[in-house]
Design a protein around this motif. Structure first.
Motif, mmCIF file in Angstrom:
data_model
loop_
_atom_site.group_PDB
_atom_site.id
_atom_site.type_symbol
_atom_site.label_atom_id
_atom_site.label_comp_id
_atom_site.label_asym_id
_atom_site.label_seq_id
_atom_site.Cartn_x
_atom_site.Cartn_y
_atom_site.Cartn_z
ATOM 1 N N SER A 1 0.815 -1.215 0.000
ATOM 2 C CA SER A 1 0.000 0.000 0.000
ATOM 3 C C SER A 1 0.847 1.263 0.000
ATOM 4 O O SER A 1 0.400 2.322 0.424
ATOM 5 C CB SER A 1 -0.923 -0.006 1.228
ATOM 6 O OG SER A 1 -0.179 -0.230 2.413
ATOM 7 N N GLU A 2 2.084 1.153 -0.497
ATOM 8 C CA GLU A 2 2.980 2.314 -0.464
ATOM 9 C C GLU A 2 2.393 3.520 -1.179
ATOM 10 O O GLU A 2 2.576 4.665 -0.740
ATOM 11 C CB GLU A 2 4.325 1.959 -1.111
ATOM 12 C CG GLU A 2 5.093 0.852 -0.402
ATOM 13 C CD GLU A 2 4.841 -0.508 -1.033
ATOM 14 O OE1 GLU A 2 3.731 -0.693 -1.557
ATOM 15 O OE2 GLU A 2 5.736 -1.364 -0.997
ATOM 16 N N SER B 1 -1.284 10.524 6.417
ATOM 17 C CA SER B 1 -1.752 9.149 6.281
ATOM 18 C C SER B 1 -0.761 8.226 6.980
ATOM 19 O O SER B 1 0.426 8.539 7.077
ATOM 20 C CB SER B 1 -1.905 8.756 4.808
ATOM 21 O OG SER B 1 -0.658 8.786 4.144
ATOM 22 N N ARG B 2 -1.264 7.096 7.442
ATOM 23 C CA ARG B 2 -0.406 6.115 8.112
ATOM 24 C C ARG B 2 -1.136 4.781 8.165
ATOM 25 O O ARG B 2 -2.345 4.705 7.929
ATOM 26 C CB ARG B 2 -0.047 6.577 9.529
ATOM 27 C CG ARG B 2 -1.242 6.774 10.455
ATOM 28 C CD ARG B 2 -0.777 7.149 11.850
ATOM 29 N NE ARG B 2 -1.870 7.512 12.738
ATOM 30 C CZ ARG B 2 -2.627 6.644 13.401
ATOM 31 N NH1 ARG B 2 -2.411 5.342 13.268
ATOM 32 N NH2 ARG B 2 -3.585 7.062 14.203
ATOM 33 N N THR B 3 -0.378 3.736 8.461
ATOM 34 C CA THR B 3 -0.996 2.426 8.618
ATOM 35 C C THR B 3 -1.649 2.326 9.990
ATOM 36 O O THR B 3 -1.213 2.957 10.961
ATOM 37 C CB THR B 3 0.048 1.309 8.463
ATOM 38 O OG1 THR B 3 1.095 1.496 9.419
ATOM 39 C CG2 THR B 3 0.641 1.311 7.063
ATOM 40 N N GLN B 4 -2.697 1.526 10.059
ATOM 41 C CA GLN B 4 -3.385 1.238 11.316
ATOM 42 C C GLN B 4 -3.792 -0.235 11.252
ATOM 43 O O GLN B 4 -4.832 -0.583 10.721
ATOM 44 C CB GLN B 4 -4.612 2.145 11.493
ATOM 45 C CG GLN B 4 -5.428 1.878 12.751
ATOM 46 C CD GLN B 4 -4.666 2.250 14.022
ATOM 47 O OE1 GLN B 4 -3.824 3.156 13.991
ATOM 48 N NE2 GLN B 4 -4.942 1.559 15.108
ATOM 49 N N SER C 1 -4.098 -3.581 9.648
ATOM 50 C CA SER C 1 -4.137 -3.972 8.235
ATOM 51 C C SER C 1 -4.794 -2.911 7.361
ATOM 52 O O SER C 1 -4.970 -3.118 6.162
ATOM 53 C CB SER C 1 -4.900 -5.287 8.083
ATOM 54 O OG SER C 1 -6.256 -5.133 8.504
ATOM 55 N N THR C 2 -5.140 -1.771 7.953
ATOM 56 C CA THR C 2 -5.798 -0.700 7.207
ATOM 57 C C THR C 2 -4.886 0.520 7.114
ATOM 58 O O THR C 2 -3.791 0.543 7.678
ATOM 59 C CB THR C 2 -7.126 -0.291 7.874
ATOM 60 O OG1 THR C 2 -6.852 0.315 9.151
ATOM 61 C CG2 THR C 2 -8.035 -1.496 8.058
ATOM 62 N N ILE C 3 -5.368 1.520 6.389
ATOM 63 C CA ILE C 3 -4.690 2.816 6.312
ATOM 64 C C ILE C 3 -5.674 3.886 6.724
ATOM 65 O O ILE C 3 -6.858 3.851 6.322
ATOM 66 C CB ILE C 3 -4.175 3.070 4.883
ATOM 67 C CG1 ILE C 3 -2.984 2.164 4.586
ATOM 68 C CG2 ILE C 3 -3.782 4.535 4.688
ATOM 69 C CD1 ILE C 3 -2.436 2.291 3.196
ATOM 70 N N LEU D 1 0.224 5.636 0.871
ATOM 71 C CA LEU D 1 0.927 6.347 1.936
ATOM 72 C C LEU D 1 1.788 7.490 1.409
ATOM 73 O O LEU D 1 2.084 8.426 2.153
ATOM 74 C CB LEU D 1 1.813 5.369 2.720
ATOM 75 C CG LEU D 1 1.056 4.299 3.515
ATOM 76 C CD1 LEU D 1 2.026 3.263 4.048
ATOM 77 C CD2 LEU D 1 0.273 4.939 4.651
#
Length: 207
Positions: free
Chosen positions: A42-43, A75-78, A80-82, A46
């Motif tokens: 998912s780069e 934006s950031r990962t959380q 398995s989500t973003i 981000l």
């Protein structure tokens, strides 16, 4: 009551948008949204400074003529989500209004890959070569889908053969397209030529 959230005005959608996920809910109370990515890679979500949000029809899929750009503030990962904060989305109510929207990013906004790494979207439609019974290279078909089995990527190749100078799909007894699953790993890859839309493997045609 706040005004309805609005996107950046005046921007027309590029013709290289790639669908990367879907907004599944609001996140927190300050207008953040939560996205379920379609891929573990998912780069692009981000790093992109702009997301294109697109409504989806159950019958026709993404309604691209209604694509609207939104500036990404953070934006950031959380897990398995973003999760992300968009300019113009001030509170949870605004964020909830975007639930169900598809999230797209222009292919030109993707970060560069390292040597030997590829974005799945770039593999779609490539012609795949494998080995026939005599061990000679032969066309297997075209990449119709790419998935992840937990260990590596797998190409779903729609089988084709040449007839009268045209490539036609091979069908099973029920007139359904035949597919082959090819591991996308170094041991089976001999060449990946994205400009030439060609992937050469040592995978048997009829495995």
């Amino acid at each position: 009551m706040t005004d309805a959230p609005h996107s950046q005005a005046g921007a027309s959608a590029p013709d290289n948008l790639v669908e990367l996920g879907r907004i599944v809910s609001a996140y927190g109370l300050r207008g953040w949204v939560k996205i379920q990515p379609h891929s573990v890679r998912s780069e692009a979500l981000l790093t992109a400074k702009r997301w294109w949000l697109v409504p989806s029809s159950r019958t026709s899929g993404p309604v691209l003529q209604e694509a609207r750009p939104w500036k990404v503030k953070l934006s950031r990962t959380q897990g398995s989500t973003i999760v992300g904060a968009l300019e113009g989305i001030a509170d949870r109510n605004d964020a909830e209004a975007l639930k169900g929207m598809l999230v797209m990013v222009a292919r030109s906004d993707f970060p560069e890959t390292d040597e030997g790494e590829y974005y799945w979207v770039d593999l779609m439609g490539c012609r795949v070569w494998g080995l026939d019974d005599a061990g000679a290279q032969a066309v297997m078909g075209v990449v119709a889908d790419v998935s992840d089995n937990g260990a590596h990527a797998v190409l779903s190749v729609r089988r084709q053969q040449e007839q009268d100078g045209l490539w036609v799909d091979l069908l099973d007894d029920k007139e359904r397209p035949l597919t082959s699953l090819v591991p996308f790993v170094d041991v089976h890859l001999q060449e990946v030529d994205l400009p030439g839309r060609r992937i050469v493997t040592n995978w048997p045609l009829d495995f």
